[in-house]
Scaffold this motif. Structure first.
Motif, mmCIF file in Angstrom:
data_model
loop_
_atom_site.group_PDB
_atom_site.id
_atom_site.type_symbol
_atom_site.label_atom_id
_atom_site.label_comp_id
_atom_site.label_asym_id
_atom_site.label_seq_id
_atom_site.Cartn_x
_atom_site.Cartn_y
_atom_site.Cartn_z
ATOM 1 N N ALA A 175 0.859 -1.183 0.000
ATOM 2 C CA ALA A 175 0.000 0.000 0.000
ATOM 3 C C ALA A 175 0.894 1.232 0.000
ATOM 4 N N ASP A 176 0.302 2.375 -0.280
ATOM 5 C CA ASP A 176 1.011 3.654 -0.209
ATOM 6 C C ASP A 176 1.551 3.833 1.210
ATOM 7 N N ALA A 177 2.867 3.972 1.339
ATOM 8 C CA ALA A 177 3.476 4.080 2.664
ATOM 9 C C ALA A 177 3.019 5.330 3.414
ATOM 10 N N PHE A 178 2.528 6.344 2.676
ATOM 11 C CA PHE A 178 2.150 7.604 3.307
ATOM 12 C C PHE A 178 0.643 7.716 3.553
ATOM 13 N N SER A 179 -0.095 6.632 3.306
ATOM 14 C CA SER A 179 -1.525 6.607 3.591
ATOM 15 C C SER A 179 -1.768 5.772 4.844
#
Length: 215
Positions: A42-46
């Motif tokens: 997954a998006d690491a920043f979400s």
């Protein structure tokens, strides 16, 4: 419903990578092949997406999610106090089966679990993974299995466990093996081998002779 793409077929691979990148940007989960086992990412920043990843695996926040990157240059924006020995390990073994535990930049807006200010980072040696990571940036990626089950060496096994909790499956065929990456902590003055995997202490000491091994 989950979509699956055969990355050994050129057109399917191009479509699959495009769909996977879109899914990651929407905060959804994707399964991708790596040079060790299949990962779910997954998006690491979400924060919401990472929470969904942990939930899909049945994994608690006490087991933070590692981060995969597509280029060593990305480290400059993610890690701080990165030692000369740490860079030597990167030069010698990336891309490949070496995970480095480093202190992350305090300004980063992410929530990977209870990390205590550190992050486990790796650049995998797999063209599909590298292409996706280059497109979307750092991804939180963990083995694509339910916690307590065997890590998947093919896409079938990953899909059987994770089902429709994942939006896109990138099928790259069987992975080279089930041996996990080795994990080295580079947060202190001396690198410490936390887990011997594809690389053992003897191999690592050819690059960092003072490597210690955790008890």
């Amino acid at each position: 419903m989950a979509r699956r793409y055969d990355c050994n077929e050129a057109n399917d691979r191009a479509t699959g990578l495009r769909e996977a990148a879109s899914a990651v940007r929407r905060g959804e989960l994707v399964v991708l092949p790596t040079d060790t086992v299949y990962g779910v990412g997954a998006d690491a920043f979400s924060s919401a997406a990472v929470a969904d990843l942990l939930e899909a695996k049945g994994r608690g926040r006490n087991m933070p999610t590692p981060v995969l990157i597509g280029s060593p240059n990305t480290l400059h924006g993610l890690a701080t106090d990165f030692s000369e020995q740490a860079w030597e390990l990167v030069d010698a073994f990336w891309p490949g089966a070496l995970t480095l535990v480093a202190r992350h930049q305090p300004s980063l807006q992410w929530d990977l679990g209870d990390t205590r200010g550190t992050v486990a980072i790796r650049m995998p040696l797999h063209p599909v993974a590298i292409e996706l990571l280059t497109e979307v940036g750092p991804m939180a990626v963990s083995s694509a299995n339910l916690t307590g089950h065997r890590s998947p060496e093919d896409c079938d096994a990953a899909q059987e466990m994770l089902g429709d909790s994942v939006s896109v499956y990138l099928d790259g065929g069987p992975t080279p093996g089930i041996v996990p990456s080795s994990i080295v902590d580079v947060t202190g003055p001396v690198p410490v081998l936390l887990r011997a995997g594809a690389l053992d202490a003897e191999e690592l000491r050819k690059v960092v002779p003072d490597l210690e091994v955790a008890p």
